[in-house]
Write an enzyme that holds these catalytic residues in place. Structure first.
Site, PDB file in Angstrom:
ATOM      1  N   THR A 154     -24.844 -70.381   1.073  1.00 23.27           N
ATOM      2  CA  THR A 154     -25.608 -69.613   0.077  1.00 23.27           C
ATOM      3  C   THR A 154     -26.828 -68.909   0.676  1.00 23.27           C
ATOM      4  OG1 THR A 154     -26.845 -71.595  -0.544  1.00 23.27           O
ATOM      5  CG2 THR A 154     -24.879 -71.080  -1.845  1.00 23.27           C
TER       6      THR A 154
ATOM      7  N   ASN B  45     -29.797 -57.970  13.008  1.00 29.00           N
ATOM      8  CA  ASN B  45     -30.012 -59.383  13.311  1.00 29.00           C
ATOM      9  C   ASN B  45     -29.155 -60.316  12.469  1.00 29.00           C
ATOM     10  OD1 ASN B  45     -32.051 -58.158  11.473  1.00 29.00           O
ATOM     11  ND2 ASN B  45     -32.538 -60.290  11.033  1.00 29.00           N
TER      12      ASN B  45
ATOM     13  N   MET C 249     -28.846 -66.367   3.559  1.00 30.12           N
ATOM     14  CA  MET C 249     -28.688 -64.944   3.842  1.00 30.12           C
ATOM     15  C   MET C 249     -27.553 -64.696   4.836  1.00 30.12           C
ATOM     16  SD  MET C 249     -31.982 -62.459   4.262  1.00 30.12           S
ATOM     17  CE  MET C 249     -32.529 -63.510   5.580  1.00 30.12           C
TER      18      MET C 249
ATOM     19  N   ARG D   4     -43.490 -59.417  14.823  1.00 25.98           N
ATOM     20  CA  ARG D   4     -42.837 -59.237  13.533  1.00 25.98           C
ATOM     21  C   ARG D   4     -43.382 -57.953  12.901  1.00 25.98           C
ATOM     22  NH1 ARG D   4     -38.516 -62.140  12.367  1.00 25.98           N
ATOM     23  NH2 ARG D   4     -39.515 -64.164  12.448  1.00 25.98           N
TER      24      ARG D   4
ATOM     25  N   LYS E 162     -37.080 -69.326  23.485  1.00 22.50           N
ATOM     26  CA  LYS E 162     -35.611 -69.266  23.433  1.00 22.50           C
ATOM     27  C   LYS E 162     -35.026 -68.116  24.243  1.00 22.50           C
ATOM     28  CE  LYS E 162     -35.303 -71.141  18.739  1.00 22.50           C
ATOM     29  NZ  LYS E 162     -35.307 -70.703  17.333  1.00 22.50           N
TER      30      LYS E 162
ATOM     31  N   CYS F  92     -30.661 -64.723  17.284  1.00 21.61           N
ATOM     32  CA  CYS F  92     -30.346 -63.317  16.961  1.00 21.61           C
ATOM     33  C   CYS F  92     -30.923 -62.330  17.981  1.00 21.61           C
ATOM     34  CB  CYS F  92     -30.819 -62.980  15.548  1.00 21.61           C
ATOM     35  SG  CYS F  92     -32.513 -63.445  15.186  1.00 21.61           S
TER      36      CYS F  92
ATOM     37  N   GLN G 198     -39.402 -57.302  15.499  1.00 18.42           N
ATOM     38  CA  GLN G 198     -38.342 -57.987  14.765  1.00 18.42           C
ATOM     39  C   GLN G 198     -38.530 -57.916  13.255  1.00 18.42           C
ATOM     40  OE1 GLN G 198     -38.046 -61.276  18.357  1.00 18.42           O
ATOM     41  NE2 GLN G 198     -37.240 -61.846  16.368  1.00 18.42           N
TER      42      GLN G 198
ATOM     43  N   HIS H 210     -33.555 -55.931  14.542  1.00 19.61           N
ATOM     44  CA  HIS H 210     -34.461 -56.323  15.622  1.00 19.61           C
ATOM     45  C   HIS H 210     -34.396 -55.278  16.731  1.00 19.61           C
ATOM     46  CE1 HIS H 210     -35.081 -59.948  13.551  1.00 19.61           C
ATOM     47  NE2 HIS H 210     -34.553 -60.824  14.363  1.00 19.61           N
TER      48      HIS H 210
END
Lengths: 350, 350, 350, 350
Positions: free
Chosen positions: C13, C328, C15, C237, C207, C151, C178, C244
């Site tokens: 459920t 993304n 995104m 952001r 990451k 992503c 992003q 992105h």
């Protein structure tokens, strides 16, 4: 296909023009064969003259077309001229073409309120095309001129039409929250509207009551008589790209309940639906029961933007309140021009 | 200064709480000496407990204050407790403090419609503070409770007050375009409201008519009798950070002209102005004649957000239309709480 | 169709989960038959448990499915479990299912850097699926676990892969811009990011180098050896909903020209293209020569979001600069999970 | 005050011009006595010629000033002409005035790279004003011309100056995220940049290395020799109204730690600070240790926009990374023009 309707398009590189180019590229029987744009672009290929912003690539058959002028010579071979011209250029250009014999279907504002010119939002008043039977003689034109309404009037008139049949409307208070694209691609600087609301749109509040009342008008003794709905509009600009919303308060002496209203809206259908025309939405009005709908970021997609969405239906005291939303570029402009042409074809106007 | 009014603040780290902290830091005679916040912050210094978003640094005298609880013990030395608590927490906390003898002036919704509790927007109805004379006995409270209205009701009631004196109002149709901060700092995700309009705000349309009518009420036989203005509100959320706008259509049988209306609004003044209270705007209503004003991005600055701005005044048929804009965090919340306290001081309520 | 691969979906459920539901609804041979979500939704119909935000209606076959738990019992009949779980929940849930014998293909971060677990961006390193041959024995698992990258790492690795073949890379300086959806639907309040840039994304800069280097790694003696590209990332952001962007500066001793680079990117193809897999973009990298592209508002549409777009290729001194953009939610999440499953099927991993 | 410096302002109705009008209205010894704007505005009062967007009202003394031309005749009585002209108009107008004997301090781009013209960001290179001693003779001008840098170069050069003293810089990789106001009030339509990033700003990447290197230059044998810092800039436009951000990666062989860097930035001061000039920020660089700062929506306020803010300082391998943010209209334009004039006064250049 020999039977395709050949059309040319004035103002083909603008935002509404591009929308028409894309919509026509998949059309079963209308073929776009000429594209016109401003003088300095004449002779260039469409793909070099346009700053394409529609999703997807420029339709292949149009990409290579050379831009032509707005002169009759450049449009003499087409069946119909479609116009997405800016209002300030449209009057002279369109009139000249009509006088020289072209059928012009146009989005631009001049002549919208001319009593001899039909102002068509197909589901609402396709019957008004009958005016065309008298237009040539009354105007001494060799061609025909058909107009589409202002984008906001187009969207607002959709739910008002079935409601006007359902209840007697005493007065209507409308506040709109209109998208920036309504002012054209470069109509509003980011600095002016980002994080802002501008509570005024030049010229808009004058057009809305007049155009809606003309569309709701009836024929009497061969003449179109405008309706006389009392409409009090306030128009605002909000930082949204696409989608005009209207909050409508309708005062009535009648007693209806919300479910009746929702049903009348939900079941609204007209000639475009009955004849199953290619650009007609199966359901021209979609009704939401969730309180937080419709929303421009979520609800412009139905039938490729040809349906309007309605929510927040409430009847209390003597007031019916609803919120309507429509895609100002499709339902409010490009789409109804094409749908008007489909109705004209269906009814044998050319 | 020995005579300063010492206050504590509940909900001091929220958006409205921060606004009060900043406004009080420059106050001539109100001194913020205790700050309260949620249990897990108790004991921390204010500067470590708050995610400060107001312009400028945290006022020095507050930065080092330790966060205290909402218990009476922590507030017993202050003259007045101000509250910027979230609605869902306010009822129990405030009631307990009032019962134990504190004077509480609060922004939160519980008790707003209680007939014994004054709901004060100072310029509109400072006279209603008289209810306090009866509150202790009717409620059996040891302290006093004063409420401020919902932010939207606070802003809308400002122009309605002088207009209600000028003309007889039959009905009022109001559509609001409200800023995201009205839902709290984290009230709406960017994904939900950016480039969007949400045509519904939970609970808002119920509050507006009730609270405005209470504020417009009159004393009759020692009791406050609400007014009975017919108000039809539709509330929408727009992607704007601060500033609630309302489009107001007023139906009246009276005949006024726009200039009279503008003058009545422009010259509106009340006790806060007459007594020249520190937080009172010199002019509580500023009238624009430019058609494209007021705008949230440009017009929230007057008197540090304590004035509302009005534009688009138009009288046509039997309908008066205007657009009002106010800072929902200042005029709609932090500012009127402080101004209410100033009026109470002026009138000797403590 | 008897031969369809039956899958269940964890986190259905959210995104990314919704995106997978929509993508799978049109899939030629993968059928979504079970949907799982958080405990309080179990038993509800999918349509009642989800706040659907994807365009179009909920796919009919999924709308009526009841939400199931994440327990093995509820997934025992499916061939593969797909996971769009939040990172913080994924570790336990996925591990349990894998131990009990399920094949899990997951977007969530736990186990991404585990040397026995393949981290797959199909066009970049489908060969790493070979790790699965050793995974059961080295881990003592009854099932299999395959991970998809973060992503941003997914999007950035796309152009780096062909460039790494073309030139010897000394160091890479990357700045990302992003979209807000990368933080989840409710990840960032409007008040925090509208009209703003936040120059930090928690955990992201750690990451990116690790995951890209793992994806660029090679098998040596049956083990996957990470690459050792020197990557200096700064992640920001920006107030954009989806898409992105990364600005990449690559330092190299080699001499290439911009056209070579553009050609290497433009002609990049891998097993998903060679095998013509259903979710594979015909061209995984689209190269723009217009200086003002790519743009998130215009360039996320290619191959339904499965292609990345590259522009601003420039080689000067010993530095190659390019800008890459990807969806993304699709290329960075839902799409590569599905494409990974297609590759696994193609290679006979189940 | 008899001793006030009288100045006129070219381009007084633009966004930067308005900023100067507001800043000068409170200035202790600079008095704005003439305002110039485009030909069609000449003769109008400033208040009628300007679309005022700065906060607060138009300063009273300026509101009633008549707009004058850019001709010498209209500026002969002022001590200095300030220029906020658009780049494309500046060259001819400014040159003519300088030749006729005026001292012109200008924000516009023409002549910025002229070896005889100082390009001044006061804290960074006030010493370059010494070029003025030779300018008249080398140019055969009767007046003097001083330039201020491009807004982005102005902001970026602030932290680079103290860092260049601290470490030996091998190369610099810069990615900017620039606000829309950098393109002028009407520079970008809402439709083009809302919810979008445009990864290119026309002409910007050429200016940044040249202007920064000129500002970092040194005098050798009476001539200004540009520095030769290797700068690789990529400039992007983001949907933010005000505030240019730069992510800077500096490659160095030196070994510093983050604290040293933060200290060098934090303690940076130059002649404007030492002489306590009215427009000089007490601290020209403010260093944040919170990882999520600086942010344009929160951090443009320090010293009325004259300070830049720096965050995300990190030293790893041989790379120093930092993020800088500045108000492009104040620190990048209006403010440094005024501060330059203050330095010129202090040093006796007029």
């Amino acid at each position: 296909m020999a039977d395709k309707i050949k059309v040319s398009l004035l103002g083909s590189t603008g935002m509404v023009g591009q929308k028409m180019v894309r919509m026509l590229s998949k059309h079963p029987y209308i073929e776009l064969v000429k594209v016109s744009a401003s003088p300095q672009k004449i002779g260039k290929k469409y793909k070099d003259a346009v700053k394409w912003i529609e999703p997807g690539d420029i339709p292949e058959n149009v990409a290579e077309l050379p831009i032509v002028s707005t002169e009759y010579e450049d449009h003499k071979d087409v069946d119909v001229v479609l116009s997405a011209l800016p209002n300030e250029l449209a009057e002279d250009v369109e009139l000249k073409l009509v006088k020289q014999g072209k059928i012009v279907v146009s989005n631009a504002s001049p002549f919208r309120m001319d009593p001899d010119v039909p102002l068509i939002n197909p589901e609402v008043n396709w019957e008004h095309l009958e005016l065309l039977k008298y237009q040539k003689s009354s105007k001494n034109w060799n061609g025909l001129l058909v107009k589409n309404p202002n984008c906001t009037a187009a969207i607002l008139s959709m739910p008002i039409k079935p409601l006007e049949r359902l209840i007697k409307i005493n007065a209507t208070y409308i506040v709109t929250l209109q998208a920036v694209s309504g002012a054209g691609y470069s109509g509003l600087p980011f600095m002016a509207i980002d994080g802002n609301v501008v509570p005024w749109i030049k010229g808009e509040e004058e057009k809305i009551p007049k155009e809606i009342n003309k569309m709701l008008g009836k024929f009497e003794a061969g003449k179109l008589k405008s309706s006389s709905l009392e409409i009090h509009p306030t128009t605002t600009r909000v930082p949204v790209k696409v989608g005009h919303m209207g909050v409508i308060n309708i005062v009535t002496d009648d007693n209806v309940d919300e479910k009746e209203v929702q049903k009348a809206l939900d079941s609204f259908a007209s000639l475009p639906q009955h004849k199953n025309l290619p650009t007609a939405p199966n359901k021209p009005i979609i009704v939401f029961k969730d309180e937080d709908r419709p929303q421009p970021a979520r609800d412009l997609q139905y039938y490729d933007g040809m349906a309007v969405t309605v929510g927040r239906v409430k009847f209390e005291g003597n007031v019916l309140r609803l919120v309507v939303l429509g895609d100002n570029l499709v339902r409010g402009a490009a789409g109804i021009t094409i749908l008007t042409l489909e109705v004209m074809k269906e009814l044998g106007y050319f």
